[in-house]
Design an enzyme around this catalytic site. Structure first.
Site, PDB file in Angstrom:
ATOM      1  N   HIS A 115      -2.228   2.597 148.636  1.00 12.16           N
ATOM      2  CA  HIS A 115      -2.084   2.771 150.026  1.00 12.16           C
ATOM      3  C   HIS A 115      -3.271   3.728 150.707  1.00 12.16           C
ATOM      4  O   HIS A 115      -3.326   3.483 152.082  1.00 12.16           O
ATOM      5  CB  HIS A 115      -0.597   3.235 150.622  1.00 12.16           C
ATOM      6  CG  HIS A 115      -0.502   4.640 149.800  1.00 12.16           C
ATOM      7  ND1 HIS A 115       0.026   4.996 148.633  1.00 12.16           N
ATOM      8  CD2 HIS A 115      -0.661   5.831 150.666  1.00 12.16           C
ATOM      9  CE1 HIS A 115       0.301   5.950 148.555  1.00 12.16           C
ATOM     10  NE2 HIS A 115      -0.062   6.809 149.753  1.00 12.16           N
ATOM     11  N   HIS A 179       0.186  18.735 152.889  1.00 12.91           N
ATOM     12  CA  HIS A 179       1.375  18.302 152.168  1.00 12.91           C
ATOM     13  C   HIS A 179       1.284  18.299 150.930  1.00 12.91           C
ATOM     14  O   HIS A 179       0.249  18.663 150.154  1.00 12.91           O
ATOM     15  CB  HIS A 179       1.346  16.932 152.773  1.00 12.91           C
ATOM     16  CG  HIS A 179       0.223  15.910 152.138  1.00 12.91           C
ATOM     17  ND1 HIS A 179      -1.280  16.316 152.294  1.00 12.91           N
ATOM     18  CD2 HIS A 179       0.485  14.761 151.407  1.00 12.91           C
ATOM     19  CE1 HIS A 179      -1.681  15.248 151.496  1.00 12.91           C
ATOM     20  NE2 HIS A 179      -0.983  14.379 151.260  1.00 12.91           N
TER      21      HIS A 179
END
Length: 314
Positions: A115, A179
């Site tokens: 992705h 993140h």
């Protein structure tokens, strides 16, 4: 010729764990605006810098950088799947040029991507196959990692080559910002996971892939409720980073070591090196200006979510 740049965070959690509708509409509007600007630019070639999440690159051979002379997206987390339209001869010429400039760029004629590559092509261009693409992997999760300086030099070398092509080039960076989702680490892996990280994970059985994806979804739900359950997002760092890019101060990042970056913003924040490579490549085209800056921390996606464009100036 001209170049246009867009850097965008990606997240596999879209559609699985989403923020409230107002935030989702805001993000979708930002992406739609970027897509309109890109469409108006009418790119003839895309160069996409993106990471992997142990779906295509493993510890059997883990290069810091790799150019896909052929590439296929696997469609994880319901992202687009299929072959990327890589122009073979152009990719080969690019690899030779970058290597001759002193950057040790690996090549793959059968690169498997996830992705991280598929999402920007899908969101910004409408699909994997709309424009010929040179896909460039930058290792963002598997230690030892490339540093900011080497990544910047890779981008500069790519940019010098791209500037010789007499094409309208769209330069994309995919990933970040701050993140730390639950990505496996070799040093902490049990025997089964170690085997997967050494290469057997390239062809996961469907049920195991589903369990792996569900772990990420569950982690996002927990993080939404308790942001101490994972490394916290760091909006201060994210905005400082975006400002450095906008001001063309890429070299100032060179002094930040990998351990320092992980401690500040999370172990997957190294994906932002795709943005550094993209801006470094753009710099080879001469003067440019930034536009379309957007940032919001989105716990549901375990990401400081950013979007930033830049265009060359005549």
């Amino acid at each position: 010729m001209d170049a246009y740049l867009h850097c965008l965070s990606h997240t596999p959690l879209v559609g699985f764990v989403d923020p409230e509708q107002a935030v989702l509409d805001e993000v979708n509007g930002v992406i739609a605006d970027a897509r309109r600007r890109i469409s108006a630019f009418e790119p003839e070639l895309v160069v996409l810098f993106a990471p992997d999440h142990y779906n295509g690159f493993f510890y059997d051979v883990m290069p810091p950088f790799c150019l896909g002379v052929g590439a296929t997206a696997i469609g994880d987390f319901a992202s687009a799947a299929g072959d990327l339209p890589v122009p073979t001869e152009l990719a080969e010429a690019c690899a030779h040029a970058v290597i001759n400039s002193g950057i040790d760029l690996a090549v793959s004629y059968n690169m498997q991507v996830d992705h991280g590559f598929a999402q920007p092509l899908e969101f910004l261009l409408g699909g994997l196959d709309r424009v010929p693409v040179l896909p460039v992997f930058i290792n963002g999760v598997a230690a030892p990692l490339p540093g900011f300086q080497r990544t910047r030099l890779l981008g500069e070398a790519m940019g010098r080559f791209l500037n010789t092509l007499n094409k309208r080039v769209l330069i994309l960076g995919s990933g970040g910002l701050s993140h730390q989702p639950p990505v496996p680490e070799l040093a902490k892996a049990d025997a089964h996971l170690r085997d997967r990280l050494l290469g057997s994970g390239k062809q996961l059985p469907p049920d195991e892939r589903e369990r792996r994806q569900q772990r990420v979804i569950n982690a996002a739900r927990r993080f939404t409720e308790d942001q101490r359950s994972l490394h916290p997002l760091n909006p201060v760092w994210d905005n400082r980073f975006m400002s450095l890019l906008e001001q063309g101060r890429l070299a100032e990042l060179d002094a930040i070591g990998n351990d320092e970056l992980s401690a500040m913003a999370g172990k997957s924040t190294h994906e932002i090196k795709t943005w550094v490579a993209a801006f470094a490549a753009l710099s080879a085209f001469g003067c440019w200006r930034s536009e379309g800056r957007y940032y919001r921390p989105i716990p549901e996606w375990i990401a400081g979510f950013g979007s930033l464009s830049a265009t060359t100036e005549i």
